[in-house]
Every structure is written in C-alpha cells, then in structure tokens.
Scaffold this active site. Structure first.
Site, short mmCIF file in Angstrom:
data_model
loop_
_atom_site.label_atom_id
_atom_site.label_comp_id
_atom_site.label_asym_id
_atom_site.label_seq_id
_atom_site.Cartn_x
_atom_site.Cartn_y
_atom_site.Cartn_z
N ASP A 179 154.34 69.70 24.25
CA ASP A 179 153.72 70.79 25.00
C ASP A 179 152.22 70.86 24.74
O ASP A 179 151.74 70.44 23.68
CB ASP A 179 154.41 72.11 24.61
CG ASP A 179 154.14 73.21 25.63
OD1 ASP A 179 153.76 72.90 26.77
OD2 ASP A 179 154.32 74.39 25.27
N ASN A 182 160.57 73.18 35.04
CA ASN A 182 159.28 72.60 35.47
C ASN A 182 159.24 72.28 36.97
O ASN A 182 158.16 72.08 37.53
CB ASN A 182 158.94 71.34 34.66
CG ASN A 182 158.58 71.62 33.22
OD1 ASN A 182 158.84 70.83 32.32
ND2 ASN A 182 157.96 72.77 32.95
C1 IPE Z 1 158.71 72.78 27.77
O1 IPE Z 1 157.38 73.09 28.00
C2 IPE Z 1 159.13 71.62 28.62
C3 IPE Z 1 158.50 70.34 28.30
C4 IPE Z 1 157.69 70.09 27.32
C5 IPE Z 1 158.87 69.26 29.18
P1 IPE Z 1 156.97 74.24 29.02
O2 IPE Z 1 155.50 74.34 28.96
O3 IPE Z 1 157.57 73.99 30.35
O4 IPE Z 1 157.67 75.51 28.38
P2 IPE Z 1 157.34 77.06 28.53
O5 IPE Z 1 157.17 77.33 29.99
O6 IPE Z 1 156.10 77.32 27.76
O7 IPE Z 1 158.52 77.74 27.92
C1 IPE Z 2 153.85 69.87 28.59
O1 IPE Z 2 152.57 70.36 28.78
C2 IPE Z 2 154.24 68.84 29.63
C3 IPE Z 2 155.21 69.34 30.61
C4 IPE Z 2 155.81 70.49 30.57
C5 IPE Z 2 155.53 68.45 31.71
P1 IPE Z 2 152.28 71.60 29.70
O2 IPE Z 2 152.01 71.12 31.07
O3 IPE Z 2 153.35 72.61 29.60
O4 IPE Z 2 150.95 72.14 29.05
P2 IPE Z 2 150.55 73.66 28.82
O5 IPE Z 2 151.66 74.28 28.02
O6 IPE Z 2 150.38 74.30 30.15
O7 IPE Z 2 149.27 73.58 28.05
MG MG Z 3 153.64 74.20 28.38
#
Ligand code: IPE
Ligand code: IPE
Ligand code: MG
Length: 246
Positions: free
Chosen positions: A19, A67
């Site tokens: 993340d 997502n």
């Molecule tokens: C969790 O991250 C999913 C992945 C890393 C693929 P998210 O960024 O989607 O999670 P939330 O929305 O902060 O819970």
């Molecule tokens: C994790 O990074 C990757 C995926 C969920 C695909 P994020 O895209 O959630 O990055 P932040 O949390 O918005 O910084």
């Molecule tokens: Mg995220």
C-alpha cells in the site's frame, strides 16, 4: 537474520499488503500511476530477496475486489501494468524456479490480462523453488463465500458429510489450498487494517505495519520486517516453559 536456535526461524510464508503507491506519487506531484509503476520495482526486489532467502511462499496483494471501485483510468492503468509485468517476468520466474499462482477471481480481469495470467501460471506450474501468489481481484469474504458454496454443493451431492467438515476442509477449499498459512503479514503505507485480505489464513500471523510506502519498501526494509518477526515469540496460546526454572 539467519535461523539460529534462539530466534524464531524465518517465516515459511510472507504475505504483503503493498500500500501507499498513490500517496508516494502525490508527494512528488505526479499522477497516481507513477507510484504504481515505481511499485513494480519493489515487487521485483522483494520477490528476488524472498527467493534468495529460501522462503517458500510469498503472497502479494496486488488488486482487491474493492479496487474495482477506483476511477476507470486508474483501473485500466493498473491492468496494463500487470499485463506488461507478467509478460516481462516469465523468463525470470522460470530461471529462478518460481511458480505463479493467482488468488482471486480471474474472470473479472480484462481478457488479455487473463490470457497472459493463465499462460504464466501454466508455464511455471512445475517450478518448485518458491510459490508466488498474486492476489488479483481478491477479497477475503468473497473467497470464503466461494469456499462455502463449493462445500455446500458437495454436501448436497452427497460427496461430503456435514459432520466431517473441519477446519482443514475449509482451508482445502480456499485459493491457498495446500499451502501453509502466512507466518508474517507486512502492510506498508501506514494504515493498520486488513482491507479484506486473507481473513481465514491470517488468524495466527505476526503483523508488521510500517509507514514506508510501497515504492520505498526495498530489501533493507524487508530485512527489518524479517528481523522484527524473528524477535517475536510465537506462543499459539501456550505458555513458555523455561527449562532451568524450578
Ligand atoms: C489494499 O489497499 C489493497 C491492495 C494493496 C491491493 P487499499 O489502498 O485498497 O486499501 P484501503 O482502501 O486503504 O483499505
Ligand atoms: C496500493 O497503493 C496499490 C493498490 C491498491 C492497487 P494505493 O493505490 O492504495 O496507494 P494509496 O494508499 O492511495 O497511497
Ligand atoms: Mg491504499
């Protein structure tokens, strides 16, 4: 970080919630996809390190069922990145004896990505050095629903007696069937939640949270997580008996 008698041994299975890509890019005044691209370099480095340490299983949370609710251009950008990653990595996976598995629902992925994914899974099927699970369009609750439906169907057909249904039966119907549960869960990017990841399998995992965002999570940060894991005492509900104590 070697396995010693004093330390907890290295984990057999590490799971990572990758993340923080979007915020990493925003800090640099760049579009979110720039962060996802930089994250691919971390993916490569962490896979290589896991393999060289002899850790048998690595599970990376790459895309959750939730997502799909992101803006269409971010979703398609991520799908393109995934497609290119899979194509470019096949040779390295074969060379390093890495088997690819997918946790999740590949039917929701775009056709081209699905095709490449199925081919990579097929081509690496005989690799035995390490298993790399990519959680794609993955949700822990959806995985449990899927497992329960499959078990219910077997019960209705008479192939499974409800009174023989055990914890092992449930584990055997998950995407991770046949694999050990993760010993260590790492979440980068500062949040302290599971976000619907491996709800059944993580029940006794050690949890490691770091504020480091995924594109900055490299070998050194990984070593730090593993060292922290090795300093933990895993009791599984028991108590520690000191042999020299009266
Ligand atoms: C969790 O991250 C999913 C992945 C890393 C693929 P998210 O960024 O989607 O999670 P939330 O929305 O902060 O819970
Ligand atoms: C994790 O990074 C990757 C995926 C969920 C695909 P994020 O895209 O959630 O990055 P932040 O949390 O918005 O910084
Ligand atoms: Mg995220």
């Amino acid at each position: 970080m070697e396995d010693t008698e004093k330390n907890t041994p290295l984990p057999s299975h590490v799971a990572i919630i990758m993340d923080g890509n979007g915020r990493w890019a925003e800090e640099r005044k760049r579009p979110r996809l720039f962060g996802h691209k930089a994250g691919v370099d971390s993916v490569r480095e962490i896979i290589e390190t896991t393999r060289s340490l002899g850790i048998g299983y690595l599970t990376l949370y790459a895309f959750s069922t939730e997502n799909w609710n992101r803006p269409a251009h971010e979703v398609s950008g991520l799908m393109n990145l995934l497609q290119r990653y899979l194509q470019s990595e096949l040779e390295t996976m074969l060379k390093n004896d890495i088997r690819l598995c997918c946790l999740g629902d590949p039917d929701r992925l775009p056709k081209e990505v699905r095709k490449t994914l199925v081919k990579t899974i097929d081509d690496t099927r005989a690799c035995a050095g390490m298993t790399l699970n990519l959680a794609l369009s993955y949700g822990g609750r959806s995985e449990l629903v899927h497992a329960m439906q499959a078990m219910a169907e077997k019960c209705c057909r008479g192939d499974l007696a409800w009174e023989n249904l055990t914890e092992t039966t449930i584990s055997d119907h998950l995407f991770t069937a046949g694999q050990p549960d993760p010993d260590l869960l790492i979440r980068t990017g500062g949040e302290r939640r599971l976000s619907n990841f491996l709800l059944w399998q993580l029940s006794y995992a050690e949890l490691y949270f770091t504020d480091v965002k995924w594109p900055d999570f490299r070998k050194d940060q990984f070593f730090k997580a593993l060292e922290t894991y090795q300093s933990r005492q895993r009791r599984f509900g028991r108590i520690v008996v000191h042999l020299d104590a009266e």
